[in-house]
Design a protein around this motif. Structure first.
Motif, PDB file in Angstrom:
ATOM      1  N   VAL A 104       0.841  -1.206   0.000  1.00 30.36           N
ATOM      2  CA  VAL A 104       0.000   0.000   0.000  1.00 30.36           C
ATOM      3  C   VAL A 104       0.873   1.251   0.000  1.00 30.36           C
ATOM      4  O   VAL A 104       0.609   2.214  -0.729  1.00 30.36           O
ATOM      5  CB  VAL A 104      -0.947   0.004   1.215  1.00 30.36           C
ATOM      6  CG1 VAL A 104      -1.710   1.318   1.289  1.00 30.36           C
ATOM      7  CG2 VAL A 104      -1.920  -1.170   1.129  1.00 30.36           C
ATOM      8  N   GLY A 105       1.923   1.235   0.812  1.00 29.38           N
ATOM      9  CA  GLY A 105       2.810   2.394   0.881  1.00 29.38           C
ATOM     10  C   GLY A 105       3.499   2.689  -0.432  1.00 29.38           C
ATOM     11  O   GLY A 105       3.595   3.842  -0.864  1.00 29.38           O
ATOM     12  N   ARG A 106       3.983   1.642  -1.107  1.00 31.13           N
ATOM     13  CA  ARG A 106       4.640   1.832  -2.406  1.00 31.13           C
ATOM     14  C   ARG A 106       3.644   2.340  -3.447  1.00 31.13           C
ATOM     15  O   ARG A 106       3.984   3.180  -4.291  1.00 31.13           O
ATOM     16  CB  ARG A 106       5.290   0.524  -2.868  1.00 31.13           C
ATOM     17  CG  ARG A 106       6.479   0.083  -2.040  1.00 31.13           C
ATOM     18  CD  ARG A 106       7.301  -0.964  -2.772  1.00 31.13           C
ATOM     19  NE  ARG A 106       6.528  -2.137  -3.115  1.00 31.13           N
ATOM     20  CZ  ARG A 106       6.387  -3.211  -2.333  1.00 31.13           C
ATOM     21  NH1 ARG A 106       6.973  -3.226  -1.143  1.00 31.13           N
ATOM     22  NH2 ARG A 106       5.674  -4.247  -2.732  1.00 31.13           N
ATOM     23  N   THR A 107       2.426   1.840  -3.374  1.00 31.60           N
ATOM     24  CA  THR A 107       1.398   2.295  -4.311  1.00 31.60           C
ATOM     25  C   THR A 107       1.081   3.765  -4.088  1.00 31.60           C
ATOM     26  O   THR A 107       0.962   4.540  -5.051  1.00 31.60           O
ATOM     27  CB  THR A 107       0.115   1.455  -4.150  1.00 31.60           C
ATOM     28  OG1 THR A 107       0.410   0.085  -4.424  1.00 31.60           O
ATOM     29  CG2 THR A 107      -0.963   1.936  -5.104  1.00 31.60           C
ATOM     30  N   MET A 108       0.967   4.151  -2.823  1.00 29.93           N
ATOM     31  CA  MET A 108       0.686   5.559  -2.506  1.00 29.93           C
ATOM     32  C   MET A 108       1.808   6.456  -2.991  1.00 29.93           C
ATOM     33  O   MET A 108       1.558   7.533  -3.550  1.00 29.93           O
ATOM     34  CB  MET A 108       0.465   5.721  -1.004  1.00 29.93           C
ATOM     35  CG  MET A 108      -0.822   5.091  -0.486  1.00 29.93           C
ATOM     36  SD  MET A 108      -1.008   5.217   1.306  1.00 29.93           S
ATOM     37  CE  MET A 108      -1.187   6.995   1.509  1.00 29.93           C
TER      38      MET A 108
ATOM     39  N   ARG B 290       1.340   9.400  -5.791  1.00 31.31           N
ATOM     40  CA  ARG B 290       1.491  10.787  -5.337  1.00 31.31           C
ATOM     41  C   ARG B 290       2.793  11.432  -5.800  1.00 31.31           C
ATOM     42  O   ARG B 290       3.044  12.601  -5.505  1.00 31.31           O
ATOM     43  CB  ARG B 290       1.429  10.844  -3.808  1.00 31.31           C
ATOM     44  CG  ARG B 290       0.165  10.273  -3.190  1.00 31.31           C
ATOM     45  CD  ARG B 290      -1.055  11.091  -3.506  1.00 31.31           C
ATOM     46  NE  ARG B 290      -1.000  12.421  -2.911  1.00 31.31           N
ATOM     47  CZ  ARG B 290      -1.948  13.345  -3.055  1.00 31.31           C
ATOM     48  NH1 ARG B 290      -3.014  13.079  -3.787  1.00 31.31           N
ATOM     49  NH2 ARG B 290      -1.833  14.530  -2.468  1.00 31.31           N
ATOM     50  N   ALA B 291       3.623  10.709  -6.519  1.00 39.06           N
ATOM     51  CA  ALA B 291       4.940  11.223  -6.899  1.00 39.06           C
ATOM     52  C   ALA B 291       4.867  12.534  -7.676  1.00 39.06           C
ATOM     53  O   ALA B 291       5.716  13.407  -7.528  1.00 39.06           O
ATOM     54  CB  ALA B 291       5.691  10.173  -7.711  1.00 39.06           C
ATOM     55  N   ALA B 292       3.847  12.689  -8.508  1.00 38.99           N
ATOM     56  CA  ALA B 292       3.746  13.881  -9.350  1.00 38.99           C
ATOM     57  C   ALA B 292       3.386  15.140  -8.569  1.00 38.99           C
ATOM     58  O   ALA B 292       3.479  16.245  -9.109  1.00 38.99           O
ATOM     59  CB  ALA B 292       2.705  13.651 -10.443  1.00 38.99           C
ATOM     60  N   TYR B 293       3.006  14.987  -7.310  1.00 37.39           N
ATOM     61  CA  TYR B 293       2.527  16.132  -6.544  1.00 37.39           C
ATOM     62  C   TYR B 293       3.644  16.933  -5.864  1.00 37.39           C
ATOM     63  O   TYR B 293       3.374  17.950  -5.235  1.00 37.39           O
ATOM     64  CB  TYR B 293       1.521  15.673  -5.480  1.00 37.39           C
ATOM     65  CG  TYR B 293       0.197  15.240  -6.067  1.00 37.39           C
ATOM     66  CD1 TYR B 293      -0.864  16.132  -6.158  1.00 37.39           C
ATOM     67  CD2 TYR B 293       0.008  13.950  -6.531  1.00 37.39           C
ATOM     68  CE1 TYR B 293      -2.070  15.740  -6.712  1.00 37.39           C
ATOM     69  CE2 TYR B 293      -1.192  13.551  -7.086  1.00 37.39           C
ATOM     70  CZ  TYR B 293      -2.232  14.452  -7.167  1.00 37.39           C
ATOM     71  OH  TYR B 293      -3.430  14.060  -7.721  1.00 37.39           O
ATOM     72  N   VAL B 294       4.872  16.459  -5.968  1.00 44.50           N
ATOM     73  CA  VAL B 294       5.998  17.161  -5.345  1.00 44.50           C
ATOM     74  C   VAL B 294       7.051  17.475  -6.396  1.00 44.50           C
ATOM     75  O   VAL B 294       7.468  16.596  -7.154  1.00 44.50           O
ATOM     76  CB  VAL B 294       6.612  16.328  -4.201  1.00 44.50           C
ATOM     77  CG1 VAL B 294       7.840  17.043  -3.630  1.00 44.50           C
ATOM     78  CG2 VAL B 294       5.594  16.091  -3.104  1.00 44.50           C
ATOM     79  N   GLN B 295       7.484  18.721  -6.430  1.00 39.55           N
ATOM     80  CA  GLN B 295       8.532  19.164  -7.348  1.00 39.55           C
ATOM     81  C   GLN B 295       9.866  19.147  -6.616  1.00 39.55           C
ATOM     82  O   GLN B 295      10.014  19.771  -5.566  1.00 39.55           O
ATOM     83  CB  GLN B 295       8.235  20.591  -7.830  1.00 39.55           C
ATOM     84  CG  GLN B 295       9.211  21.133  -8.857  1.00 39.55           C
ATOM     85  CD  GLN B 295       9.018  20.500 -10.226  1.00 39.55           C
ATOM     86  OE1 GLN B 295       7.907  20.116 -10.581  1.00 39.55           O
ATOM     87  NE2 GLN B 295      10.091  20.385 -10.979  1.00 39.55           N
ATOM     88  N   GLY B 296      10.829  18.405  -7.152  1.00 39.10           N
ATOM     89  CA  GLY B 296      12.136  18.353  -6.520  1.00 39.10           C
ATOM     90  C   GLY B 296      12.724  16.962  -6.587  1.00 39.10           C
ATOM     91  O   GLY B 296      12.682  16.300  -7.631  1.00 39.10           O
ATOM     92  N   ALA B 297      13.252  16.496  -5.458  1.00 38.46           N
ATOM     93  CA  ALA B 297      13.848  15.167  -5.400  1.00 38.46           C
ATOM     94  C   ALA B 297      12.769  14.092  -5.518  1.00 38.46           C
ATOM     95  O   ALA B 297      11.591  14.357  -5.254  1.00 38.46           O
ATOM     96  CB  ALA B 297      14.618  15.003  -4.087  1.00 38.46           C
ATOM     97  N   PRO B 298      13.133  12.865  -5.904  1.00 37.57           N
ATOM     98  CA  PRO B 298      12.153  11.777  -5.989  1.00 37.57           C
ATOM     99  C   PRO B 298      11.435  11.557  -4.662  1.00 37.57           C
ATOM    100  O   PRO B 298      12.039  11.672  -3.589  1.00 37.57           O
ATOM    101  CB  PRO B 298      13.007  10.560  -6.365  1.00 37.57           C
ATOM    102  CG  PRO B 298      14.207  11.142  -7.044  1.00 37.57           C
ATOM    103  CD  PRO B 298      14.469  12.438  -6.347  1.00 37.57           C
ATOM    104  N   VAL B 299      10.158  11.234  -4.731  1.00 32.60           N
ATOM    105  CA  VAL B 299       9.337  11.073  -3.537  1.00 32.60           C
ATOM    106  C   VAL B 299       9.907   9.996  -2.615  1.00 32.60           C
ATOM    107  O   VAL B 299       9.944  10.163  -1.392  1.00 32.60           O
ATOM    108  CB  VAL B 299       7.881  10.747  -3.940  1.00 32.60           C
ATOM    109  CG1 VAL B 299       7.103  10.212  -2.754  1.00 32.60           C
ATOM    110  CG2 VAL B 299       7.193  11.985  -4.489  1.00 32.60           C
TER     111      VAL B 299
END
Length: 243
Positions: A149-153, A157-166
């Motif tokens: 579940v954590g990896r899926t989340m 959600r990765a696209a929602y943060v600009q910068g380093a990989p989530v």
């Protein structure tokens, strides 16, 4: 209640902030909120509005790099969230008519709150920090993100943060958590959500036992995401006991 938009200068960006000012019956305690990873200040709107109507002035803001917020910029290291919170706190101290301030953080924001509390205990500033409330954060944050579940989340959600990989950013959270009673006797409330798939009640309890001497844990019927809204009554009771 009145709402005021503000722009708060910080080292890496100008923080987009929203202040919740009570119309009357103002409490002597004001609240500074810190949102969770990949989210924005909107996650605290229900709670901040509710507590403002009870007399507690509040300030929410968007962390750098979070695309659902208005701050902009890029998040390359989780230490930037601590710097953002400290900048918002310094501005708030010069703006809010309060005798004391309480820090409330959700998930990633709870880590920034605890790290800021450690520095406040070491070098107190007026008006003082009267307590901290940490929602949905426990020891070993990386464990929750390693589950299916954590990896899926993280992926969703990765696209929602600009910068380093989530994944890289979330892995940094554990290094910022307290390890040896570092907030001392500062009152601290840890809220554990019973349906939280990222942070179990047991891991929240373990973090509370590490943080300081004056901590308590409350469980609520909530998931990780809706914990801020579901914490209203718990936080109001705790705040009233601080006064």
């Amino acid at each position: 209640m009145k709402l005021h938009n503000h722009q708060i200068p910080a080292n890496c960006a100008t923080l987009a902030a929203l202040r919740y000012a009570p119309d009357n019956g103002r409490q002597s305690t004001a609240i500074l909120y810190a949102h969770g990873f990949t989210a924005g200040k909107y996650t605290f709107d229900g709670l901040a509005g509710y507590l403002a109507n009870k007399g507690y002035e509040g300030l929410t803001f968007d962390f750098v790099g979070h695309k659902l917020g208005g701050t902009g910029g890029e998040l390359h290291n989780m230490t930037q969230t601590v710097e953002n919170l400290q900048a918002a706190l310094a501005w708030y101290r010069n703006t809010v008519p309060a005798e004391r301030i309480v820090l409330v953080g959700h998930s990633m924001g709870a880590v920034a709150v605890l790290r800021t509390a450690i520095q406040e205990v070491a070098s107190p500033v007026s008006p003082p920090i009267a307590g901290v409330a940490c929602l949905c954060m426990g020891v070993e944050p990386h464990i929750g993100f390693q589950s299916v579940v954590g990896r899926t989340m993280q992926s969703q959600r990765a696209a929602y943060v600009q910068g380093a990989p989530v994944a890289e950013l979330s892995a940094q959270l554990g290094s910022l958590l307290p390890t040896a009673q570092e907030i001392g006797g500062l009152p601290a409330l840890f809220v554990a959500a019973q349906q939280d798939v990222l942070f179990s009640v047991e891991r929240v309890e373990r973090l509370a036992s590490l943080a300081g001497r004056n901590t308590q844990v409350m469980q609520i019927e909530a998931s990780h995401q809706d914990a801020p809204d579901k914490s209203k009554s718990v936080l109001l009771k705790w705040l009233s006991e601080l006064s």
